[in-house]
Design a protein around this motif. Sequence first.
Motif, PDB file in Angstrom:
ATOM      1  N   LYS A  90       1.337  -1.151  -0.009  1.00 42.92           N
ATOM      2  CA  LYS A  90       0.333  -0.203  -0.075  1.00 42.92           C
ATOM      3  C   LYS A  90       1.156   1.205  -0.147  1.00 42.92           C
ATOM      4  O   LYS A  90       0.581   2.252  -0.612  1.00 42.92           O
ATOM      5  N   TYR A  91       2.021   0.903   0.817  1.00 40.57           N
ATOM      6  CA  TYR A  91       2.697   2.272   0.354  1.00 40.57           C
ATOM      7  C   TYR A  91       3.794   2.361  -0.342  1.00 40.57           C
ATOM      8  O   TYR A  91       4.943   3.418  -0.621  1.00 40.57           O
ATOM      9  N   LEU A  92       3.977   1.480  -1.405  1.00 43.40           N
ATOM     10  CA  LEU A  92       5.029   1.501  -1.986  1.00 43.40           C
ATOM     11  C   LEU A  92       4.082   2.517  -3.778  1.00 43.40           C
ATOM     12  O   LEU A  92       3.352   2.573  -4.153  1.00 43.40           O
ATOM     13  N   ASN A  93       4.289   3.360  -3.491  1.00 47.33           N
ATOM     14  CA  ASN A  93       3.377   4.706  -4.139  1.00 47.33           C
ATOM     15  C   ASN A  93       4.615   5.224  -5.888  1.00 47.33           C
ATOM     16  O   ASN A  93       5.467   4.923  -5.681  1.00 47.33           O
ATOM     17  N   GLU A  94       3.337   6.109  -6.054  1.00 51.03           N
ATOM     18  CA  GLU A  94       3.956   6.219  -7.841  1.00 51.03           C
ATOM     19  C   GLU A  94       5.363   7.341  -7.088  1.00 51.03           C
ATOM     20  O   GLU A  94       6.223   7.787  -8.428  1.00 51.03           O
ATOM     21  N   PRO A  95       5.726   7.925  -6.461  1.00 51.38           N
ATOM     22  CA  PRO A  95       6.912   8.923  -6.447  1.00 51.38           C
ATOM     23  C   PRO A  95       7.739   8.373  -6.185  1.00 51.38           C
ATOM     24  O   PRO A  95       8.826   8.569  -6.879  1.00 51.38           O
ATOM     25  N   ILE A 148       2.859  -5.356 -10.416  1.00 48.68           N
ATOM     26  CA  ILE A 148       4.026  -4.410  -9.915  1.00 48.68           C
ATOM     27  C   ILE A 148       4.943  -4.645 -10.903  1.00 48.68           C
ATOM     28  O   ILE A 148       5.992  -4.077 -11.058  1.00 48.68           O
ATOM     29  N   CYS A 149       5.695  -6.223 -11.022  1.00 49.44           N
ATOM     30  CA  CYS A 149       6.726  -6.547 -11.317  1.00 49.44           C
ATOM     31  C   CYS A 149       7.063  -6.223 -12.668  1.00 49.44           C
ATOM     32  O   CYS A 149       7.818  -5.029 -13.529  1.00 49.44           O
ATOM     33  N   LYS A 150       5.592  -6.404 -13.939  1.00 52.92           N
ATOM     34  CA  LYS A 150       5.530  -6.167 -15.197  1.00 52.92           C
ATOM     35  C   LYS A 150       4.866  -4.848 -15.563  1.00 52.92           C
ATOM     36  O   LYS A 150       5.666  -3.880 -16.162  1.00 52.92           O
ATOM     37  N   ASP A 151       4.163  -3.572 -13.744  1.00 52.63           N
ATOM     38  CA  ASP A 151       4.456  -2.222 -14.740  1.00 52.63           C
ATOM     39  C   ASP A 151       5.412  -2.162 -14.317  1.00 52.63           C
ATOM     40  O   ASP A 151       6.068  -0.347 -14.836  1.00 52.63           O
ATOM     41  N   PHE A 152       6.510  -2.451 -13.039  1.00 54.56           N
ATOM     42  CA  PHE A 152       7.966  -1.826 -13.372  1.00 54.56           C
ATOM     43  C   PHE A 152       8.704  -2.032 -15.040  1.00 54.56           C
ATOM     44  O   PHE A 152       9.545  -0.810 -14.875  1.00 54.56           O
ATOM     45  N   GLN A 153       8.589  -2.920 -14.769  1.00 56.54           N
ATOM     46  CA  GLN A 153       9.706  -3.450 -16.561  1.00 56.54           C
ATOM     47  C   GLN A 153       8.629  -2.452 -17.217  1.00 56.54           C
ATOM     48  O   GLN A 153       9.446  -2.103 -18.040  1.00 56.54           O
ATOM     49  N   ASN A 181      13.072  -0.374   2.507  1.00 59.55           N
ATOM     50  CA  ASN A 181      12.231  -0.982   4.016  1.00 59.55           C
ATOM     51  C   ASN A 181      10.786  -0.990   3.820  1.00 59.55           C
ATOM     52  O   ASN A 181      10.091   0.488   4.430  1.00 59.55           O
ATOM     53  N   TYR A 182       9.277  -2.023   4.052  1.00 58.90           N
ATOM     54  CA  TYR A 182       8.734  -1.874   4.039  1.00 58.90           C
ATOM     55  C   TYR A 182       8.600  -2.586   5.231  1.00 58.90           C
ATOM     56  O   TYR A 182       7.178  -2.601   5.918  1.00 58.90           O
ATOM     57  N   ASP A 183       9.439  -2.740   5.788  1.00 58.77           N
ATOM     58  CA  ASP A 183       8.848  -4.259   7.659  1.00 58.77           C
ATOM     59  C   ASP A 183      10.259  -3.863   7.927  1.00 58.77           C
ATOM     60  O   ASP A 183      11.380  -4.247   7.043  1.00 58.77           O
ATOM     61  N   GLU A 184       9.761  -3.910   9.461  1.00 53.49           N
ATOM     62  CA  GLU A 184      10.948  -3.709  10.296  1.00 53.49           C
ATOM     63  C   GLU A 184      11.738  -4.822  10.739  1.00 53.49           C
ATOM     64  O   GLU A 184      12.890  -4.757  10.118  1.00 53.49           O
ATOM     65  N   LYS A 185      11.449  -5.802   9.787  1.00 60.77           N
ATOM     66  CA  LYS A 185      12.200  -7.322  10.167  1.00 60.77           C
ATOM     67  C   LYS A 185      13.144  -6.842   8.530  1.00 60.77           C
ATOM     68  O   LYS A 185      14.434  -7.976   8.572  1.00 60.77           O
ATOM     69  N   LEU A 202      10.567   3.946   1.926  1.00 56.31           N
ATOM     70  CA  LEU A 202       9.702   3.749   1.266  1.00 56.31           C
ATOM     71  C   LEU A 202       9.283   6.082   1.017  1.00 56.31           C
ATOM     72  O   LEU A 202       8.966   6.063  -0.357  1.00 56.31           O
ATOM     73  N   ASP A 203       9.611   6.388   2.347  1.00 55.77           N
ATOM     74  CA  ASP A 203       8.870   7.948   1.807  1.00 55.77           C
ATOM     75  C   ASP A 203       9.347   8.491   1.839  1.00 55.77           C
ATOM     76  O   ASP A 203       9.810  10.148   2.021  1.00 55.77           O
ATOM     77  N   LYS A 204      10.849   7.903   1.298  1.00 63.44           N
ATOM     78  CA  LYS A 204      12.057   9.114   0.877  1.00 63.44           C
ATOM     79  C   LYS A 204      12.507   9.046  -0.554  1.00 63.44           C
ATOM     80  O   LYS A 204      14.125   7.997  -0.018  1.00 63.44           O
ATOM     81  N   PRO A 205      12.142   8.950  -1.509  1.00 65.45           N
ATOM     82  CA  PRO A 205      12.970   8.391  -2.904  1.00 65.45           C
ATOM     83  C   PRO A 205      13.976   9.433  -3.140  1.00 65.45           C
ATOM     84  O   PRO A 205      15.040   9.318  -3.557  1.00 65.45           O
ATOM     85  N   LYS A 206      13.828  10.563  -2.670  1.00 63.52           N
ATOM     86  CA  LYS A 206      15.248  11.143  -2.921  1.00 63.52           C
ATOM     87  C   LYS A 206      16.438  11.263  -2.611  1.00 63.52           C
ATOM     88  O   LYS A 206      16.946  11.435  -2.865  1.00 63.52           O
ATOM     89  N   GLU A 207      16.562  10.073  -1.597  1.00 70.15           N
ATOM     90  CA  GLU A 207      16.983   9.580  -0.848  1.00 70.15           C
ATOM     91  C   GLU A 207      18.273   8.586  -1.680  1.00 70.15           C
ATOM     92  O   GLU A 207      19.166   7.717  -1.691  1.00 70.15           O
TER      93      GLU A 207
END
Length: 347
Positions: free
Chosen positions: A188-193, A224-229, A284-288, A303-308
């Motif tokens: 859910k937090y893998l977003n467009e930016p 999501i893999c097809k979308d990224f391709q 990092n989408y999960d603490e593990k 995920l909330d820091k794509p500029k890094e």
Amino acid sequence: MPIKKKYPKIVISGYIGFDNFGDEAIFDVLCQNLKKNNAQITAISSNPQKTASLHKIKTCKTFNILSIIFAIANSDALISGGGSILQDKTSLKSLIYYLFIILLAKVFNKKIIIFAQGIGPITNRIGRLLTKFILKFAHQITVRDEKSLFLLRGWGICAKLQPDPAFNLELPPYSPQNRVGIQLRAWKYLNEPFLKVLSDEIIQNFSDKEILIFSFQDSQDFEICKDFQTRLLIKNPMIKTKIIKNDSPLNIQENMKTLEYLIAMRFHACLLAIKFGIKTLAINYDEKVEKLSLDAQIPYINLDKPKELNYKISTLKSLKTSTIFEYATTKKFDFTEMNELLFGDNC
């Protein structure tokens, strides 16, 4: 007349048969250990025919309650796990199902092993009370993270911290080629930016390499893999890309062994890369995933820091393969105590 050896009958309950690479890898390691001790294995699987064919064991279907009852009644022990099955994040129904299987083993007075699990999150009050009550019946509990260990200790339940069993996988030799791996899952937090910046960085840094895009559980990852391709090809129609589906664990391993770099979301994608010694950047989408990254001293990106991402990829390139591989060699699930409980003098 010589006494005939009795080989224990073991039932395994877990997230089996759903074609999730990580859970199937843990299950494979567990089966290999049990087979070395001549155990007779029955797995509760959502795809019993495939599981039986792959592992040469007996199976029963996930919701065939009569078959499950029969298998447990005629067994010596139940192994519940590994993975994160005792949680209600998926659903309360899922949690209650796995607890019910453990309770059946208690009803039939069988040995109960909670194997390499991550406990929680369990937000439902009834779910927490049931989990706490039923886990006290276990003869042995191993967990793969400190949070689970502390949770159980808070409940007055003894457990032992162990590395993820997938560290015990026997892998083909690492043979890097001119390839970079990307592993994504729907989240859910893998977003467009984030996806936009990630695709820009791949084009900028790795256009001269073949990009392998890994689907570790096709039901969740493939779209999501097809979308990224598609994103990569729109930005650079000349870039070489290929989607690696999870047709089998061996197919994933054979393709991953050829990578120079991996940028990955899933915990077991990062773990597998670390075992090969591949330079890895974790998403990092999960603490593990964050915990593994810190332990292995590999970079991770939130995920909330794509500029890094630009900086993180520079860090990725500076990693040493030997250091990553050396870390992996220090991690191994120790089956000694479990084998002693199950097999005694036979192990």
